[in-house]
Design an enzyme around this catalytic site. Structure first.
Site, short mmCIF file in Angstrom:
data_model
loop_
_atom_site.label_atom_id
_atom_site.label_comp_id
_atom_site.label_asym_id
_atom_site.label_seq_id
_atom_site.Cartn_x
_atom_site.Cartn_y
_atom_site.Cartn_z
N PHE A 44 -32.41 -6.78 11.95
CA PHE A 44 -31.28 -7.62 12.38
C PHE A 44 -29.94 -6.92 12.20
O PHE A 44 -28.92 -7.56 12.04
CB PHE A 44 -31.27 -8.96 11.64
CG PHE A 44 -32.57 -9.69 11.71
CD1 PHE A 44 -33.10 -10.07 12.93
CD2 PHE A 44 -33.28 -10.00 10.57
CE1 PHE A 44 -34.31 -10.74 13.01
CE2 PHE A 44 -34.49 -10.67 10.63
CZ PHE A 44 -35.01 -11.04 11.86
N GLY B 28 -40.40 -5.00 14.99
CA GLY B 28 -41.17 -6.20 15.26
C GLY B 28 -40.96 -6.65 16.70
O GLY B 28 -41.64 -7.54 17.18
N ALA C 99 -30.15 -2.26 22.72
CA ALA C 99 -30.10 -1.13 23.64
C ALA C 99 -31.30 -0.20 23.52
O ALA C 99 -31.35 0.83 24.20
CB ALA C 99 -28.82 -0.33 23.40
N ASN D 299 -42.16 -5.93 29.45
CA ASN D 299 -43.35 -6.65 28.99
C ASN D 299 -42.97 -8.11 28.78
O ASN D 299 -42.33 -8.46 27.79
CB ASN D 299 -43.86 -6.02 27.69
CG ASN D 299 -45.12 -6.71 27.19
OD1 ASN D 299 -45.28 -7.93 27.34
ND2 ASN D 299 -46.02 -5.95 26.60
N PRO D 300 -43.37 -8.97 29.71
CA PRO D 300 -42.95 -10.37 29.65
C PRO D 300 -43.32 -11.07 28.34
O PRO D 300 -42.59 -11.93 27.86
CB PRO D 300 -43.69 -11.04 30.82
CG PRO D 300 -44.22 -9.95 31.66
CD PRO D 300 -44.26 -8.68 30.85
N LYS E 74 -31.94 -4.03 30.93
CA LYS E 74 -30.85 -4.46 30.06
C LYS E 74 -31.49 -4.83 28.72
O LYS E 74 -32.69 -4.68 28.54
CB LYS E 74 -30.15 -5.67 30.65
CG LYS E 74 -29.47 -5.42 32.01
CD LYS E 74 -28.87 -6.72 32.52
CE LYS E 74 -28.12 -6.50 33.82
NZ LYS E 74 -27.61 -7.79 34.35
N GLY E 75 -30.73 -5.34 27.80
CA GLY E 75 -31.31 -5.68 26.50
C GLY E 75 -31.69 -7.15 26.42
O GLY E 75 -31.11 -7.99 27.09
N GLY F 117 -32.78 -8.40 23.04
CA GLY F 117 -32.99 -8.70 21.61
C GLY F 117 -32.06 -9.74 21.04
O GLY F 117 -32.44 -10.51 20.17
N GLU F 118 -30.83 -9.73 21.48
CA GLU F 118 -29.84 -10.57 20.80
C GLU F 118 -29.33 -11.73 21.64
O GLU F 118 -28.72 -12.66 21.13
CB GLU F 118 -28.67 -9.71 20.34
CG GLU F 118 -29.09 -8.75 19.24
CD GLU F 118 -28.13 -7.58 19.04
OE1 GLU F 118 -27.32 -7.66 18.12
OE2 GLU F 118 -28.19 -6.60 19.80
#
Ligand code: FAD
Ligand code: SF4
Lengths: 752, 349
Positions: A250, A478, A519, A643-644, A713-714, A716-717
């Site tokens: 994080f 993760g 990223a 990867n959906p 694009k990203g 994660g956040e």
């Protein structure tokens, strides 16, 4: 629009056989059976255990430590204090560049925040080390702690976040406000928050002469290598980091922390491998956090509900000795169209560990305030919140005027609203109840996160047997890098996933770039893609230049790589296997290299962001104010979905952190001592399963030909953004009470 | 960790003898005690592990209609005992609203009674706390005390007792069976915990070495089964201590209330039994006015001990709701979210 070379994917590489497939996590079995080894699972021969002693005051000096008592404790090998800590080659307080943060590694007796390391005890057992640390019984010379946002001198920081200007604007905000037919001015507060990854920062450090091998979770191994090399005066290549799995990061594992450096120092001091694992409470200080913010929003709108001005001012805190300023206002430049937008930040210095990047730094608290304010402005304009957002839809990025590289936000709004049933929402608050009498409210928020790239490198090898190797020092926190990057690797070499060996997770491999800023898939993925393309180009050269090959004369751009064969693009009947090409050429391997980095020309021409729309339903007990999020629907568009399965997990996880932001997370700091009083996971609340009974993520299709050749694009956040605001807005819609202080706790909703 | 002796006696008398030694502490499941030891909050010289004592892990349904709960019965086992849950549904509901499944599987009935306060300043050894060091002062006063006591507190301690289990147990006249160096005795649970007064370090009436062997419910307690609820308001849906909780149990004669039982949790350093509020309901009809009247009586003496005035009105409303739910009747099945205000709510439209 300018033509950007980057927009063309190399013609001979076919994407899609692996990319786009919903594969399950490749390391899943290792993790579920416990076979995956995390940093603290390592026990090299002769290893000793280190325990930190941390300060219980926030400001002052350590004047005495009972080192003798600790040393006398059976099993204790050494007590490391400023008096005997190994000398470092670089002052840990030096700041040679903005990403070099000052560390507390026993350089002196000063205490600058609570939970700062003040000694390290090394022993044969963890128990002995822990007891030794307790026996140190520090005495302090205490100075009054500076706590909270108020009562300290404010200053305008030089930069915020990763280097954005503290103030940015376009247009004339005051004029825009003056001309508005409706105006609001509101203040939102967000609390200090701590990353709280499940896995605490841990390190197992072993020296062999001047070569260092460490097992430690890292989101940025190359950065860590450099930092460690600088501090210990060795070459970066002499630092070997293994970090195959992280139990979450994080942002708190992006840069090597003081305690990790202390583990390395302790190993040097005792001449044995040393393990140091932070206790949960020790994570509330030396490893970063998100600073509290107070955000003043001033918005004006005309009669049509179009914004005339948007001003977003942030008052936050940083440490007394270093600079990191939560860039909470910058989100206001990317989302809603307004002829005038101004953002500004100011900060105070308080006695806290230095704040750091955490879960959508800036965007998370900034979006919570912005989305709440937009909702308030929609209400003031008598408009449905979705209609209001559409009326202010930005077709170009407001701050730069640049077109978006892609922006499927309208589709996100549409698909999310449809799935949620938004059109049935009553405009006024406090209109809906369920069969049990609970107040029901619906709210929404727009999600956004910049699509950025760092720089990363990868190596690919094709072997004579037709199998491949792809390797780079990528980081799996993760999020699924082992899986998604391997999928990109397989496609880059035109091989099935089973035919490649994917190596990652150590610093001995090419630097894949930091895993932050959402990223990593784009950066590492582009490096892999480039390395595979390099190999295929060399292979194609061999084949097309060889008169014995069926591909002779086809030219580089004229072949396609798929399933371990090259095919003529214009005539797929002509093809040859990789193995045949290599063996005829008498080659054992072909090696290729690739890099991923942003294309400055594309970046100058386009605004690059991922987008989404989050819809929330909450139920609120009318008497008790207890809130439960009963439904969350998020629709996100973030370019190519590698990867959906993994991406959906990222969105769901992000939205759950949004629930956490809205309703739970909060560091409770004692206003007198500056100590965090809930430094444990029983009292620092994050959502449990029962807090998120129904949550859906819709993957909205979006093709982006400008962000990078893979269109990634990203993801994660972005889920954190939008969600906190959506929930706050839903709470208002349920109750009619606007809580402008996060987290929204029940005491704020109880009307006396 | 500090060095300490660890012994595991196999008879109660052996345990009591060992438990009476200075610095000795009983260890049950350790879900509270071990945390306290790791944090340096308590530093026992000797741990007397009672988990192997024979016979203390039984739920005995007594001939007179009462029940005896062995001190070592696990919270989860008690809640899931079908006969127990049927006869004392509000207690089962309280148990299932506590902690997490993992903790409930371990935690014992005796340990639940003796769990310490969750006051953060008590757990933090760098803070002043009269419970840890009598006379040192109380850092909760003037600190973060949003969730502290509103009843029965003193200027020496404003902490609360956080147990859920103890709340309906107190309402239903549970009795604590004790065995100690001086022999056996039994004490009503209502008198078991002590308010802080001048000696917040004395938390219960137990004398040194006294061991809880069982907790007994009288036969009358089962008479409330058709109208008994526990309600717990908390800051997330599950796995959180109560902000305020209440147990309510009613016995009807015709359509008037013959007898009411009320207890509040997390409002004081003891489970709180407002008998004067119960009295207002005897002979009353179960309507909103009567319940509000009872709630006002229950909180008549409440006063904030810090930033927690909201808890007073919250507690009143919880008493009203708990009584309303009890009057409506015990649900046929344990709600999926026991004791939650959301217990009756479908999660999906
Ligand atoms: C994260 C967390 C959340 C929790 N949430 C809740 C909650 O929501 N609601 C709730 O009610 N509780 C909650 N608990 C508390 C939990 O219920 C108690 O920790 C548990 O009941 C204690 O039982 P134990 O057997 O583990 O006791 P131990 O920890 O072994 O002992 C606790 C104390 O009791 C003494 N003791 C134990 N048994 C006896 C005996 N027979 N005779 C004399 N002395 C004895 C011990 O000496 C010790 O002082 C939570 C605990 C944790 C850690
Ligand atoms: S309230 Fe009680 S337990 Fe908390 S610090 Fe004060 S004396 Fe200690």
């Amino acid at each position: 629009m300018p033509e950007i070379a980057l927009t063309q994917a190399p013609a001979h590489v076919r994407m899609g056989s692996s990319i786009g497939q919903p594969l399950t996590r490749r390391e899943g079995v290792l993790k579920t059976t416990g076979a995956a080894r995390y940093a603290a699972d390592h026990h090299p021969p002769g290893m000793a255990y280190a325990a930190l002693a941390v300060s219980s005051i926030a400001r002052g000096r350590v004047v005495a430590l009972d080192v003798a008592a600790a040393k006398d404790h059976p099993g204790v090998i050494a007590v490391m204090t400023p008096a005997n800590a190994p000398k470092l080659a670089l002052d840990p307080d030096a700041k040679l560049h903005p990403f070099m943060f000052r560390l507390d590694v026993l350089q002196n007796d000063k205490v600058r925040y609570a939970n700062q390391p003040i000694a390290v005890v090394v022993a044969d057992t963890l128990e002995a080390a822990t007891e030794g640390a307790a026996l140190l019984a520090p005495r302090y010379e205490t100075e009054p702690a500076r706590v909270g946002l108020d009562g300290h001198e404010r200053f305008a920081p030089q930069a915020v976040g990763a280097g954005r200007p503290a103030e940015e604007s376009h247009g004339d905000v005051e004029a825009g406000l003056a001309s508005a037919s409706r105006r609001i001015e509101t203040v939102y507060e967000t609390p200090g928050q701590y990353h709280n990854a499940m896995e605490p920062h841990a390190i197992v450090a072993a020296w062999d002469g001047d070569t260092l091998t460490i097992d430690t979770p890292s989101q940025g191994m190359a950065f860590a290598q450099d930092r460690i090399a600088g501090l210990f005066g060795i070459e970066p290549t002499a630092v070997h980091i293994r970090s195959p799995f992280l139990g979450g990061g994080f942002g708190s594992k992006g840069l090597i922390s003081g305690p990790q450096i202390l583990g390395i120092m302790a190993a040097r001091l005792v001449g044995r491998p040393v393990k140091l694992v932070l206790q949960r409470a020790q994570m509330y200080g030396p490893v970063g956090h998100r600073a509290p913010t107070r955000q003043t929003m001033r918005l004006g709108a005309d009669d049509q509900g179009r914004l005339t001005a948007l001003s977003h001012h942030v008052h936050t805190a940083t440490s007394a000795f270093d600079d990191f300023v939560e860039p909470a206002a910058t989100v206001s430049h990317a989302l809603y169209a307004s002829p005038a937008i101004r953002t500004s930040h100011e900060a105070v210095r308080i006695d806290t560990g230095t704040p750091l990047f955490m879960r959508a730094p800036g965007e998370a608290p900034g979006s919570a305030a912005l989305e709440s304010a937009i909702d308030e402005m929609a209400h003031a304009s008598g408009m449905d919140p979705l209609r209001f957002r559409l009326a202010n839809y930005a077709d170009v990025e407001p701050i730069s005027g640049n077109p978006f590289s892609s922006k499927a936000l309208r589709q996100c709004y549409e698909q999310g609203a449809e799935r949620f049933g938004w059109s049935r929402r009553p405009l006024a608050p406090r209109q809906m109840r369920d069969e049990a009498g609970m107040l029901v409210g619906w709210g929404m928020g727009t999600a956004t996160f910049p699509a950025i790239m760092f720089e990363g490198h990868a190596r690919a090898v094709l072997r004579r047997d037709g199998t491949g190797i792809v390797e780079l020092g990528a980081h799996d926190m993760g999020q699924g890098a082992w899986t998604a990057l391997a999928q990109i690797a397989a496609d880059s070499l035109g091989l099935d996933l089973g035919r490649i060996e994917f190596r990652s997770g150590t610093s001995d491999l090419p630097d894949a770039g930091i895993a932050g800023g959402s990223a990593h898939t784009a950066t590492a993925g582009m490096a892999i893609h480039g390395a595979g393309a390099d190999v295929i180009a060399r292979l194609a050269d061999l084949a097309t230049g060889d008169s014995r090959s069926p591909l002779f004369g086809a030219g580089n751009a004229g072949v396609i790589a798929r399933g371990g064969r090259l095919f003529r693009r214009d005539n797929e009947a002509a093809s040859e296997s990789y193995a045949d090409i290599l063996s005829r050429a008498g080659r054992d391997v072909i090696e290729g290299h690739g890099s991923g980095r942003v294309d400055p020309a594309a970046q100058a021409a386009y605004a690059m962001h991922a987008h989404g729309a989050v819809f929330a339903e909450v139920k609120v007990d009318p008497d008790f104010g207890q809130v439960r999020v009963t439904r969350l629907v998020g629709a996100f568009a973030a370019g190519t979905i590698v990867n959906p399965h993994m991406v959906r997990s990222q969105y769901l996880g992000g939205m759950i952190w949004g629930v956490s932001f809205a309703l739970h997370e909060q560091a409770v700091t004692d206003r007198r001592s500056g100590r965090v009083m809930n430094a444990n996971l029983a009292d620092y609340h994050v959502p449990v399963n029962a807090d998120v009974p129904s949550i859906e993520a819709i993957l909205v299709e979006e093709r982006d030909i400008h962000v990078n050749a893979l269109g990634i694009k990203g993801v994660g956040e972005i889920g954190v953004t939008g969600t906190a605001g959506a929930i706050a807005n839903a709470v208002w819609h349920a109750t009619g009470v606007r809580v402008r202080s996060f987290p929204i706790t029940l005491d704020r909703l109880i009307e006396p | 960790m500090n060095r300490f002796e660890y012994i595991r006696p196999v008879t109660v008398s052996e345990a009591v003898a060992a438990g009476a030694a200075p610095g000795s502490t009983y260890l049950a499941a350790g879900t509270n005690l071990l945390d306290l030891m790791k944090g340096g909050v308590t530093r026992p010289v000797q741990l007397v592990d009672i988990t192997r004592l024979p016979g203390l892990d039984r739920i005995e349904h007594l001939e007179d209609g009462g029940v005896r709960i062995g001190a070592l019965v696990r919270n989860a086992d008690l809640a899931h005992d079908p006969a127990f849950a049927r006869r004392f549904p509000s207690i089962a509901e309280a148990l299932l609203s506590g902690a997490s499944a993992q903790l409930r599987n371990a935690a014992t009935a005796g340990g639940n009674l003796l769990q310490r306060t969750r006051c953060a300043y008590f757990y933090d050894t760098a803070s002043a706390c009269n419970k840890r060091h009598p006379g040192a002062g109380c850092d909760a006063i003037g600190g973060d005390n949003r969730l502290h006591a509103i009843l029965g507190w003193s200027e020496h301690c404003i902490a609360t007792h956080p147990s859920d289990f103890c709340v309906p147990m107190t309402a239903l006249d549970a009795v604590v069976e004790i065995e100690g160096p001086q022999g056996r005795r039994a004490i009503p649970l209502e008198q078991f915990h002590r308010l802080p007064g001048d000696n917040p370090e004395r938390e219960t009436v137990l004398d040194r070495g006294e061991l809880i062997t069982a907790i007994r419910l009288p036969p009358e307690a089962a008479a409330f089964a058709p109208h008994a609820r526990y309600l717990k308001v908390r800051e997330r849906t599950s796995y959180a201590f109560a902000v305020v909780s209440a147990a309510a149990a009613l016995r009807f004669e015709g359509d008037v209330i013959a007898e009411a039982r009320i207890a509040l949790g997390s409002v004081a350093l003891t489970p709180w039994r407002p008998r004067s509020a119960e009295a207002t309901l005897a002979g009353a009809r179960p309507d909103a006015a009567a319940f509000r009247h009872a709630a006002d009586a229950a909180l008549a003496d409440a006063r904030p001990s810090g930033d927690n005035a909201f808890k007073i009105e919250l507690a009143r409303r919880i008493v009203v709701r708990a009584l309303t739910l009890a009057a409506a009747g015990t649900p046929a099945r344990m709600p999926a979210l026991p004791a939650s205000p959301f217990a009756g709510v479908m999660t999906h439209a």
